[in-house]
Structures are given as C-alpha cells and as structure tokens.
Design an enzyme around this catalytic site. Structure first.
Site, PDB file in Angstrom:
ATOM      1  N   GLY A  84      34.665  40.752  42.282  1.00  0.00           N
ATOM      2  CA  GLY A  84      35.268  42.084  42.272  1.00  0.00           C
ATOM      3  C   GLY A  84      35.008  42.761  40.949  1.00  0.00           C
ATOM      4  O   GLY A  84      33.891  42.893  40.494  1.00  0.00           O
ATOM      5  N   PHE A  85      36.114  43.109  40.289  1.00  0.00           N
ATOM      6  CA  PHE A  85      35.957  43.898  39.067  1.00  0.00           C
ATOM      7  C   PHE A  85      36.234  43.064  37.814  1.00  0.00           C
ATOM      8  O   PHE A  85      36.536  43.596  36.763  1.00  0.00           O
ATOM      9  CB  PHE A  85      36.911  45.088  39.117  1.00  0.00           C
ATOM     10  CG  PHE A  85      38.304  44.698  39.551  1.00  0.00           C
ATOM     11  CD1 PHE A  85      39.171  44.051  38.656  1.00  0.00           C
ATOM     12  CD2 PHE A  85      38.760  44.911  40.844  1.00  0.00           C
ATOM     13  CE1 PHE A  85      40.444  43.666  39.042  1.00  0.00           C
ATOM     14  CE2 PHE A  85      40.044  44.539  41.234  1.00  0.00           C
ATOM     15  CZ  PHE A  85      40.881  43.921  40.335  1.00  0.00           C
ATOM     16  N   ALA A  86      36.166  41.751  37.944  1.00  0.00           N
ATOM     17  CA  ALA A  86      36.507  40.950  36.762  1.00  0.00           C
ATOM     18  C   ALA A  86      35.579  39.749  36.629  1.00  0.00           C
ATOM     19  O   ALA A  86      34.986  39.301  37.609  1.00  0.00           O
ATOM     20  CB  ALA A  86      37.950  40.447  36.889  1.00  0.00           C
ATOM     21  N   LYS A  87      35.465  39.252  35.402  1.00  0.00           N
ATOM     22  CA  LYS A  87      34.823  37.943  35.215  1.00  0.00           C
ATOM     23  C   LYS A  87      35.735  37.131  34.305  1.00  0.00           C
ATOM     24  O   LYS A  87      36.523  37.694  33.527  1.00  0.00           O
ATOM     25  CB  LYS A  87      33.416  38.085  34.634  1.00  0.00           C
ATOM     26  CG  LYS A  87      33.333  38.590  33.209  1.00  0.00           C
ATOM     27  CD  LYS A  87      31.879  38.688  32.757  1.00  0.00           C
ATOM     28  CE  LYS A  87      31.780  39.493  31.463  1.00  0.00           C
ATOM     29  NZ  LYS A  87      30.381  39.691  31.046  1.00  0.00           N
TER      30      LYS A  87
ATOM     31  N   ASP B  65      48.821  36.648  48.399  1.00  0.00           N
ATOM     32  CA  ASP B  65      47.432  36.162  48.510  1.00  0.00           C
ATOM     33  C   ASP B  65      47.374  34.658  48.239  1.00  0.00           C
ATOM     34  O   ASP B  65      46.522  34.177  47.491  1.00  0.00           O
ATOM     35  CB  ASP B  65      46.523  36.925  47.537  1.00  0.00           C
ATOM     36  CG  ASP B  65      45.035  36.778  47.917  1.00  0.00           C
ATOM     37  OD1 ASP B  65      44.176  37.074  47.066  1.00  0.00           O
ATOM     38  OD2 ASP B  65      44.760  36.319  49.056  1.00  0.00           O
TER      39      ASP B  65
ATOM     40  N   ILE C 283      33.035  31.372  33.982  1.00  0.00           N
ATOM     41  CA  ILE C 283      33.405  30.337  34.962  1.00  0.00           C
ATOM     42  C   ILE C 283      33.885  30.930  36.279  1.00  0.00           C
ATOM     43  O   ILE C 283      34.179  30.227  37.226  1.00  0.00           O
ATOM     44  CB  ILE C 283      34.519  29.422  34.427  1.00  0.00           C
ATOM     45  CG1 ILE C 283      35.621  30.280  33.802  1.00  0.00           C
ATOM     46  CG2 ILE C 283      33.981  28.392  33.485  1.00  0.00           C
ATOM     47  CD1 ILE C 283      36.877  29.558  33.541  1.00  0.00           C
ATOM     48  N   GLY C 284      33.996  32.219  36.275  1.00  0.00           N
ATOM     49  CA  GLY C 284      34.439  32.830  37.525  1.00  0.00           C
ATOM     50  C   GLY C 284      34.130  34.315  37.468  1.00  0.00           C
ATOM     51  O   GLY C 284      34.208  34.926  36.408  1.00  0.00           O
TER      52      GLY C 284
ATOM     53  N   LYS D 288      40.001  36.639  31.089  1.00  0.00           N
ATOM     54  CA  LYS D 288      39.610  37.491  32.222  1.00  0.00           C
ATOM     55  C   LYS D 288      39.264  38.856  31.657  1.00  0.00           C
ATOM     56  O   LYS D 288      40.077  39.476  30.966  1.00  0.00           O
ATOM     57  CB  LYS D 288      40.772  37.593  33.218  1.00  0.00           C
ATOM     58  CG  LYS D 288      40.459  38.377  34.473  1.00  0.00           C
ATOM     59  CD  LYS D 288      41.623  38.307  35.451  1.00  0.00           C
ATOM     60  CE  LYS D 288      41.363  39.104  36.710  1.00  0.00           C
ATOM     61  NZ  LYS D 288      42.505  39.016  37.650  1.00  0.00           N
TER      62      LYS D 288
HETATM   63  C1  LIG Z   1      47.881  34.114  36.601  1.00  0.00           C
HETATM   64  O1  LIG Z   1      46.677  33.457  36.194  1.00  0.00           O
HETATM   65  C2  LIG Z   1      45.518  34.041  36.461  1.00  0.00           C
HETATM   66  C3  LIG Z   1      45.460  35.349  36.893  1.00  0.00           C
HETATM   67  C4  LIG Z   1      44.222  35.875  37.169  1.00  0.00           C
HETATM   68  O2  LIG Z   1      44.144  37.109  37.602  1.00  0.00           O
HETATM   69  C5  LIG Z   1      43.086  35.144  37.002  1.00  0.00           C
HETATM   70  C6  LIG Z   1      43.171  33.856  36.542  1.00  0.00           C
HETATM   71  N1  LIG Z   1      42.006  33.212  36.455  1.00  0.00           N
HETATM   72  C7  LIG Z   1      41.668  32.011  35.905  1.00  0.00           C
HETATM   73  C8  LIG Z   1      42.408  31.333  34.939  1.00  0.00           C
HETATM   74  C9  LIG Z   1      41.922  30.130  34.464  1.00  0.00           C
HETATM   75  C10 LIG Z   1      40.710  29.640  34.940  1.00  0.00           C
HETATM   76  C11 LIG Z   1      40.210  28.358  34.423  1.00  0.00           C
HETATM   77  O3  LIG Z   1      40.719  27.833  33.450  1.00  0.00           O
HETATM   78  N2  LIG Z   1      39.176  27.816  35.096  1.00  0.00           N
HETATM   79  C12 LIG Z   1      38.480  26.685  34.782  1.00  0.00           C
HETATM   80  C13 LIG Z   1      38.442  26.132  33.494  1.00  0.00           C
HETATM   81  C14 LIG Z   1      37.654  25.006  33.261  1.00  0.00           C
HETATM   82  C15 LIG Z   1      36.935  24.437  34.310  1.00  0.00           C
HETATM   83  C16 LIG Z   1      36.997  24.975  35.584  1.00  0.00           C
HETATM   84  C17 LIG Z   1      37.750  26.104  35.824  1.00  0.00           C
HETATM   85  C18 LIG Z   1      40.004  30.340  35.912  1.00  0.00           C
HETATM   86  O4  LIG Z   1      38.830  29.842  36.374  1.00  0.00           O
HETATM   87  C19 LIG Z   1      38.033  30.679  37.210  1.00  0.00           C
HETATM   88  C20 LIG Z   1      38.340  30.342  38.617  1.00  0.00           C
HETATM   89  C21 LIG Z   1      37.801  28.979  38.948  1.00  0.00           C
HETATM   90  N3  LIG Z   1      36.720  29.101  39.954  1.00  0.00           N
HETATM   91  C22 LIG Z   1      40.489  31.522  36.387  1.00  0.00           C
HETATM   92  C23 LIG Z   1      44.402  33.264  36.262  1.00  0.00           C
END
Ligand SMILES: COc1cc(O)cc(Nc2ccc(C(=O)Nc3ccccc3)c(OCCC[NH3+])c2)c1
Length: 356
Positions: free
Chosen positions: A41-44, A152, A37-38, A60
């Site tokens: 950089g260096f992570a997915k 950030d 879902i995301g 992550k």
């Molecule tokens: C401190 O929390 C962090 C630190 C970090 O380095 C990365 C993230 N990244 C996250 C965490 C949760 C989600 C997420 O639950 N997204 C999601 C779930 C269902 C539907 C839509 C989005 C996350 O999503 C990716 C970024 C959204 N474009 C990233 C948390």
C-alpha cells in the site's frame, strides 16, 4: 500540507531542533536504517537500530503525498497505538513527521508473521494453537475494553517476538465508535476471508462482534492450516461466509469444534461474547486461570527502574525525568522509555551507555 501531529521536534535540552534539511535527517540522527522487511500500500517497513541503546526496532515509512485519502487512516492508527499499550500489541515508540514523510518507530518482532509460522508447520497442535489464541484474546479483549475494534484481524497482522509471543499490528482500520462499542459501524473493511457475514452483507455491524468472527476464522486457520471460507472469486467467497458452513477436519477435538461453532455463528446476536470466550473451557484447558487481558505496561503506571536509568542517562532528577516522560510526546524520550520497558518486561535489564 499541514502537520498531522505536533510542532517540529523539541529536543531534550529545550533548543528547537531545526527541521531536517533532508526528510531523513531526524530519523537518521537517532536510528541506523537497514533493509526493508515489509511493504504494501502506502508504506514500507525497514529494520533499524536505535543508536543510543543498540536495540533493534522497525520503522514504518509513509510518504504523505502517496497517502492521499489514506492520510486519516494513519492519524487513526497513531492515535490508537498511543492509547493501546499492551504486552500483546506491537508498541509504538516514536513518531517523526517531516514535510513529506511520516516515520513510525515500532517494536521489533523478529519472529515474523503468524501466517508464515502456520504455513511452515502446516497446522498447529491444539495446545500451541491455544497458547497463541489466548494471547490474541488478551490483546483483543484489551482493545475492546478501551473502546476500539481492530477490524482487520488475520495471521498477517500478528507478529512473533523473539520469545515466540504474539504482537498485534496494523491499527489502520481500527475504529473507536464515539457512542461506545455498542454503537453500530458501517464501513466495510478488512480482509474478505476473515470478514463477518453481517459485514460482507453491507449491514450495520458491531465492531466487537465482527472481531470475534475474525478470531474464529483465525482459530480455524491455527488448528487446520487452511481457511474455513475460501474462494478465488470474492462473490463466491461472500456466499460461503453468509451460509456459514465449513469443513470440520477429523483431527479437530469436540472442544475445538464447539468453540468454533460458537464463534463462527452467522447471527451476531447468537455469537459468543468476549466475556464468554475468556472463560470458555477450551480456552482455559491446561492453563491455571482465565486469560489475563489487562495491560502489564500501562502508560499511567510508570516503571520506576526505567525512569531511574533514564534520569542517570539524561542527567536529570527522577522527578524531572518522570515529568518529561509523562508528557508522552512520542519523541526520543518516549522511545527510550519503551525500549527500556520492553527489556524489563522480558526480564532483561538494558543499560544505556554513557552519553557522548
Ligand atoms: C502496531 O504495530 C504495527 C503497526 C503497523 O502499522 C505496522 C507494523 N509493522 C511492523 C512492525 C514490526 C515488524 C517487524 O519487526 N518485522 C520483522 C522483524 C525482523 C524479522 C522479521 C520481521 C514488521 O515487519 C514487517 C511485516 C513482516 N512481514 C512490521 C506494526
């Protein structure tokens, strides 16, 4: 490559868990990994389901070989996330490290990014912008109190949970100055459009003051749907930031303009402080009190109902379960506790199914 974190996993029954034959064995033994879902950089980031509870999480995934010089940033973020537990900060549940990978199991935020929410609505009504801004203030006042600066702050780093509440993410650039929040920082980082003038001019800066500027840009984006300082060329963008002049669209109220003026103050010494922000009339308008920034889920204040549920699930006494949880190994035990707590804080009771 030495391990960033602790020794290999010690399972609940005390038997040393064999290191995974594949890099994903450990994480797959506890989570069902789904779509990505995301990435950047260096992570997915993948969606996943916690097998024991059925709860959704985000995982992550980073490859240490690709991280290179960014490996210390991951250590910074994990250290920060272990210390920063708050209702408006995305919770770190578990960390799994193998020879080449680091997996961070994180709270699930199905509402996606605040950035996309603003774009979809063009701009927010003042009352909705205020609701979100109070939640952002709550999270940032809390991390400043704990001695951290985020560095950030932007709509992409604020996610919505399924109750439409904001969760701050991505502490990879967070700083915790050894001399406290009064100490100056040097590293120029963050996203240019949200960066404070003192930061873009390469001067020393205070993290808290730079975060307040970024929150001013954030508030402007919430209320206007576009950025106060923007340009395709970074050098021109920097000139605009240093000048500190921005458009005040006709729909902005006098109260909004006053608050933005105090936050987007190019002189950090004249910029509004966090203490003044928390009691600002615009922030308090329509709400019974000031912003509550204390954490409702501090680790040193264990939720006894969650402990009781876990004690039954793992066949331990409540005292033994309390002792195990408070070791905070950020292993499966920490994950189960936080998953139960997140449901409790949201008013729903999560019952763990009988262990197979
Ligand atoms: C401190 O929390 C962090 C630190 C970090 O380095 C990365 C993230 N990244 C996250 C965490 C949760 C989600 C997420 O639950 N997204 C999601 C779930 C269902 C539907 C839509 C989005 C996350 O999503 C990716 C970024 C959204 N474009 C990233 C948390």
């Amino acid at each position: 490559m030495d391990f960033l974190l602790k020794a290999p996993e010690i399972a609940i029954n005390g038997l040393k868990q064999n290191m995974a034959s594949s890099e994903y064995d450990v994480i797959r033994s506890r989570y069902h990994l789904k779509e990505t879902i995301g990435s950047g950089g260096f992570a997915k980031v993948k969606l996943a389901t916690h097998l024991a509870s059925g709860e959704k999480v985000a995982v992550k995934i980073m490859d240490k070989r690709a991280l290179g010089d960014d490996l210390p940033r991951v250590k910074t973020e994990i250290t920060a996330m272990k210390e920063l537990v708050h209702q408006h900060i995305c919770t770190l549940y578990e960390v799994v490290e193998t020879k080449h990978k680091i997996f961070m199991v994180i709270e699930y935020c199905p509402g996606g990014e605040l950035f996309d929410y603003i774009v979809a609505k063009d701009r927010l009504k003042e009352s909705e912008a205020r609701k979100f801004f109070r939640q952002i203030l709550s999270a940032v006042a809390y991390i400043h109190h704990k001695g951290y600066a985020h560095r950030d702050l932007k709509p992409e780093n604020l996610l919505l949970d399924d109750d439409q509440n904001l969760k701050l993410i991505d502490f990879g650039l967070a700083a915790r100055p050894k001399g406290g929040m009064e100490q100056h920082l040097d590293t120029c980082c963050g996203s240019p459009a949200y960066a404070a003038p003192e930061l873009v001019s390469g001067k020393q800066y205070r993290g808290a003051e730079a975060d307040i500027w970024s929150m001013g840009v954030l508030l402007y984006a919430l209320l206007c749907g576009f950025l106060p300082f923007d340009d395709d060329h970074v050098a021109t963008l920097y000139k605009k930031i240093l000048k500190g002049e921005y458009e005040e669209p006709r729909w902005l109220s006098d109260g909004s303009c006053d608050l933005l003026k105090q936050m987007l103050q190019i002189n950090p010494k004249k910029r509004i402080s966090m203490e003044e922000l928390l009691i600002h009339p615009w922030v308090k308008k329509g709400h019974s009190g000031t912003v509550h920034w204390n954490s409702k889920c501090e680790k040193n204040n264990l939720n006894t109902e969650c402990i009781a549920e876990m004690a039954e699930y793992y066949g331990k006494t409540k005292d033994d379960m309390m002792t195990i949880v408070t070791q905070w190994h950020y292993d499966e035990i920490t994950a189960v506790y936080f998953l139960l707590l997140n449901n409790f804080v949201r008013g729903c009771r999560l019952k763990l199914p009988p262990r197979s």
